[in-house]
Design a protein around this motif. Structure first.
Motif, PDB file in Angstrom:
ATOM      1  N   TRP A  36     -22.242   5.808 -32.653  1.00 30.13           N
ATOM      2  CA  TRP A  36     -21.566   6.335 -31.470  1.00 30.13           C
ATOM      3  C   TRP A  36     -22.253   5.738 -30.249  1.00 30.13           C
ATOM      4  O   TRP A  36     -23.484   5.736 -30.163  1.00 30.13           O
ATOM      5  CB  TRP A  36     -21.649   7.856 -31.407  1.00 30.13           C
ATOM      6  CG  TRP A  36     -20.757   8.552 -32.373  1.00 30.13           C
ATOM      7  CD1 TRP A  36     -21.093   9.076 -33.580  1.00 30.13           C
ATOM      8  CD2 TRP A  36     -19.355   8.827 -32.202  1.00 30.13           C
ATOM      9  NE1 TRP A  36     -19.999   9.641 -34.175  1.00 30.13           N
ATOM     10  CE2 TRP A  36     -18.918   9.506 -33.343  1.00 30.13           C
ATOM     11  CE3 TRP A  36     -18.430   8.559 -31.187  1.00 30.13           C
ATOM     12  CZ2 TRP A  36     -17.589   9.923 -33.509  1.00 30.13           C
ATOM     13  CZ3 TRP A  36     -17.120   8.972 -31.348  1.00 30.13           C
ATOM     14  CH2 TRP A  36     -16.709   9.642 -32.503  1.00 30.13           C
ATOM     15  N   ARG A  38     -21.681   5.305 -25.727  1.00 27.89           N
ATOM     16  CA  ARG A  38     -20.973   5.875 -24.587  1.00 27.89           C
ATOM     17  C   ARG A  38     -21.158   4.987 -23.375  1.00 27.89           C
ATOM     18  O   ARG A  38     -22.131   4.234 -23.269  1.00 27.89           O
ATOM     19  CB  ARG A  38     -21.453   7.294 -24.297  1.00 27.89           C
ATOM     20  CG  ARG A  38     -22.887   7.400 -23.797  1.00 27.89           C
ATOM     21  CD  ARG A  38     -23.279   8.869 -23.669  1.00 27.89           C
ATOM     22  NE  ARG A  38     -24.636   9.026 -23.134  1.00 27.89           N
ATOM     23  CZ  ARG A  38     -25.270  10.189 -23.040  1.00 27.89           C
ATOM     24  NH1 ARG A  38     -24.674  11.312 -23.466  1.00 27.89           N
ATOM     25  NH2 ARG A  38     -26.479  10.238 -22.542  1.00 27.89           N
ATOM     26  N   TYR A  94     -16.762   7.940 -24.972  1.00 21.99           N
ATOM     27  CA  TYR A  94     -17.531   7.805 -26.205  1.00 21.99           C
ATOM     28  C   TYR A  94     -16.752   6.937 -27.193  1.00 21.99           C
ATOM     29  O   TYR A  94     -15.567   7.162 -27.437  1.00 21.99           O
ATOM     30  CB  TYR A  94     -17.804   9.180 -26.809  1.00 21.99           C
ATOM     31  CG  TYR A  94     -18.894   9.917 -26.087  1.00 21.99           C
ATOM     32  CD1 TYR A  94     -18.694  10.428 -24.804  1.00 21.99           C
ATOM     33  CD2 TYR A  94     -20.144  10.104 -26.665  1.00 21.99           C
ATOM     34  CE1 TYR A  94     -19.696  11.086 -24.126  1.00 21.99           C
ATOM     35  CE2 TYR A  94     -21.161  10.776 -25.997  1.00 21.99           C
ATOM     36  CZ  TYR A  94     -20.927  11.261 -24.725  1.00 21.99           C
ATOM     37  OH  TYR A  94     -21.946  11.923 -24.055  1.00 21.99           O
TER      38      TYR A  94
END
Length: 119
Positions: A36, A38, A94
């Motif tokens: 992940w 962002r 994200y």
């Protein structure tokens, strides 16, 4: 080719929680390292968390340690990001990404999901 689709973003008050999900196409999901990332407006993309194919090794960025948890369900081709104690500075788009076994970079990316934390 791997297609990644994120979901679960939204607007939440500071101190609240959200859970992001990312579902991958194909049959090789269990062999991918998933991550992940962002990106906030005007800022560089930041690595948030990653998880190895087996799920037993995880990495967290310093800004989210102790608040975010990454996990995966290989039977569902899905990786999750549980975000607790959210802060306004967590506001960003994200992105979910996949790194195939033996590769040094995340080659496959989702379209992103907006997370907005209000103060």
């Amino acid at each position: 080719q791997v297609r990644l689709v994120e979901s679960g973003g939204g607007l939440v008050q500071a101190g609240g929680s959200l859970r992001l999900s990312c579902t991958a196409s194909g049959r090789a999901f269990s062999s991918y390292t998933m991550g992940w990332f962002r990106q906030a407006p005007g800022k560089e993309r930041e690595s948030v968390a990653s998880i190895m194919w087996s799920g037993d090794t995880t990495y967290y960025g310093d800004s989210v340690k102790g608040r975010f948890t990454i996990s995966r369900d290989n039977a569902k081709n899905t990786v999750y990001l549980q975000m607790n104690s959210l802060k306004p500075e967590d506001t960003a788009v994200y992105y979910c990404a996949a790194r195939t076994r033996g590769s040094l970079r995340f080659a496959y990316w989702g379209q992103g999901t907006q997370v907005t934390v209000s103060s």
